[in-house]
Design an enzyme around this catalytic site. Sequence first.
Site, PDB file in Angstrom:
ATOM      1  N   GLY A  46       0.845  -1.186   0.000  1.00  0.00           N
ATOM      2  CA  GLY A  46       0.000   0.000   0.000  1.00  0.00           C
ATOM      3  C   GLY A  46       0.880   1.236   0.000  1.00  0.00           C
ATOM      4  O   GLY A  46       2.046   1.175   0.413  1.00  0.00           O
ATOM      5  N   GLN A  51       3.426   9.811   0.762  1.00  0.00           N
ATOM      6  CA  GLN A  51       4.691   9.075   0.893  1.00  0.00           C
ATOM      7  C   GLN A  51       5.618   9.283  -0.306  1.00  0.00           C
ATOM      8  O   GLN A  51       6.789   8.922  -0.262  1.00  0.00           O
ATOM      9  CB  GLN A  51       4.423   7.575   1.080  1.00  0.00           C
ATOM     10  CG  GLN A  51       3.784   7.249   2.417  1.00  0.00           C
ATOM     11  CD  GLN A  51       3.558   5.761   2.554  1.00  0.00           C
ATOM     12  OE1 GLN A  51       2.542   5.249   2.094  1.00  0.00           O
ATOM     13  NE2 GLN A  51       4.496   5.060   3.153  1.00  0.00           N
ATOM     14  N   CYS A  96       6.040   0.022   7.135  1.00  0.00           N
ATOM     15  CA  CYS A  96       5.645   1.167   6.313  1.00  0.00           C
ATOM     16  C   CYS A  96       6.834   1.537   5.436  1.00  0.00           C
ATOM     17  O   CYS A  96       7.966   1.550   5.912  1.00  0.00           O
ATOM     18  CB  CYS A  96       5.282   2.335   7.228  1.00  0.00           C
ATOM     19  SG  CYS A  96       4.810   3.836   6.359  1.00  0.00           S
ATOM     20  N   LEU A  97       6.563   1.846   4.170  1.00  0.00           N
ATOM     21  CA  LEU A  97       7.666   2.196   3.272  1.00  0.00           C
ATOM     22  C   LEU A  97       8.366   3.481   3.718  1.00  0.00           C
ATOM     23  O   LEU A  97       9.506   3.718   3.343  1.00  0.00           O
ATOM     24  CB  LEU A  97       7.159   2.332   1.827  1.00  0.00           C
ATOM     25  CG  LEU A  97       6.715   1.010   1.177  1.00  0.00           C
ATOM     26  CD1 LEU A  97       6.143   1.264  -0.213  1.00  0.00           C
ATOM     27  CD2 LEU A  97       7.872   0.020   1.090  1.00  0.00           C
ATOM     28  N   HIS A 138      -4.391   2.013   7.357  1.00  0.00           N
ATOM     29  CA  HIS A 138      -3.022   2.533   7.498  1.00  0.00           C
ATOM     30  C   HIS A 138      -2.818   3.703   6.515  1.00  0.00           C
ATOM     31  O   HIS A 138      -2.269   4.742   6.881  1.00  0.00           O
ATOM     32  CB  HIS A 138      -2.045   1.382   7.240  1.00  0.00           C
ATOM     33  CG  HIS A 138      -0.596   1.751   7.219  1.00  0.00           C
ATOM     34  ND1 HIS A 138       0.314   1.218   8.112  1.00  0.00           N
ATOM     35  CD2 HIS A 138       0.127   2.571   6.414  1.00  0.00           C
ATOM     36  CE1 HIS A 138       1.518   1.695   7.850  1.00  0.00           C
ATOM     37  NE2 HIS A 138       1.430   2.522   6.819  1.00  0.00           N
ATOM     38  N   GLU A 139      -3.292   3.512   5.276  1.00  0.00           N
ATOM     39  CA  GLU A 139      -3.085   4.551   4.252  1.00  0.00           C
ATOM     40  C   GLU A 139      -3.973   5.769   4.507  1.00  0.00           C
ATOM     41  O   GLU A 139      -3.542   6.902   4.290  1.00  0.00           O
ATOM     42  CB  GLU A 139      -3.347   4.001   2.845  1.00  0.00           C
ATOM     43  CG  GLU A 139      -2.537   2.780   2.446  1.00  0.00           C
ATOM     44  CD  GLU A 139      -1.042   2.909   2.674  1.00  0.00           C
ATOM     45  OE1 GLU A 139      -0.520   4.033   2.772  1.00  0.00           O
ATOM     46  OE2 GLU A 139      -0.385   1.853   2.773  1.00  0.00           O
ATOM     47  N   HIS A 142      -2.370   7.944   6.846  1.00  0.00           N
ATOM     48  CA  HIS A 142      -1.340   8.790   6.218  1.00  0.00           C
ATOM     49  C   HIS A 142      -1.955  10.098   5.693  1.00  0.00           C
ATOM     50  O   HIS A 142      -1.347  11.164   5.797  1.00  0.00           O
ATOM     51  CB  HIS A 142      -0.696   8.071   5.026  1.00  0.00           C
ATOM     52  CG  HIS A 142       0.474   7.202   5.383  1.00  0.00           C
ATOM     53  ND1 HIS A 142       1.579   7.666   6.056  1.00  0.00           N
ATOM     54  CD2 HIS A 142       0.730   5.886   5.131  1.00  0.00           C
ATOM     55  CE1 HIS A 142       2.466   6.682   6.210  1.00  0.00           C
ATOM     56  NE2 HIS A 142       1.965   5.589   5.664  1.00  0.00           N
TER      57      HIS A 142
HETATM   58 ZN    ZN Z   1       2.753   3.631   5.637  1.00  0.00          ZN
END
Ligand code: ZN
Length: 202
Positions: A46, A51, A96-97, A138-139, A142
């Site tokens: 995701g 991000q 998380c990236l 989660h997204e 963000h």
């Molecule tokens: Zn993340």
Amino acid sequence: MAILPLVIAPDPRLKTKSSHVEMVDDSLRQLVRDMFDTMYQEKGIGLAAVQVGILKRLLIADVTWRDEGGPGKQYALVNPEILESSEDPHIYKEGCLSFPEQFADVERPASVRVRYLDLDGKQQEETFEGLLATCVQHEIDHLNGIVFVDHISLAKRDMILRKLKKMKKQGYFDHDHSQCGHDHSHDHEHVHGEHCGHDHVI
Ligand code: ZN
């Protein structure tokens, strides 16, 4: 194919609320394609636009690609809103990236009903369950300037952020993989691979 540079924590952009998308147009659809390229490259499931430094309410997800050996069921959600959350909790070891190599158990509702615009600008409503529910929540976090470590203890959060600061200082994220000719895919395999017991990065 375009791989976009990732925003790595700590970074004030990750604490910023993203703005409403006014129009679903070709430039947004191009951004979605680039985000998918970036997410697959970095072995995530995701990614939120913030991000990659774009503060718009847009997220993508594909929690099946790993199983299918290529792109799986792709979701792109514009201006997503959670309408309903289930009572039953689900705990998942999240990554998380924007927080490379960091993982922590996070508890969230097991399913959520979400309203969003699709890439044709049409309104959709869908219930997400399991890993996809975790990923979408989660997204959406963000997009509201919330990151997964905001859901864990302050001590653990501080520890993770200290580690990332140190890694940044050491130039860990400055490395341009394409220019040095080194193959870093093994590192990613180790960090995010299923065999090492770590869970998915979202
Ligand atoms: Zn993340």
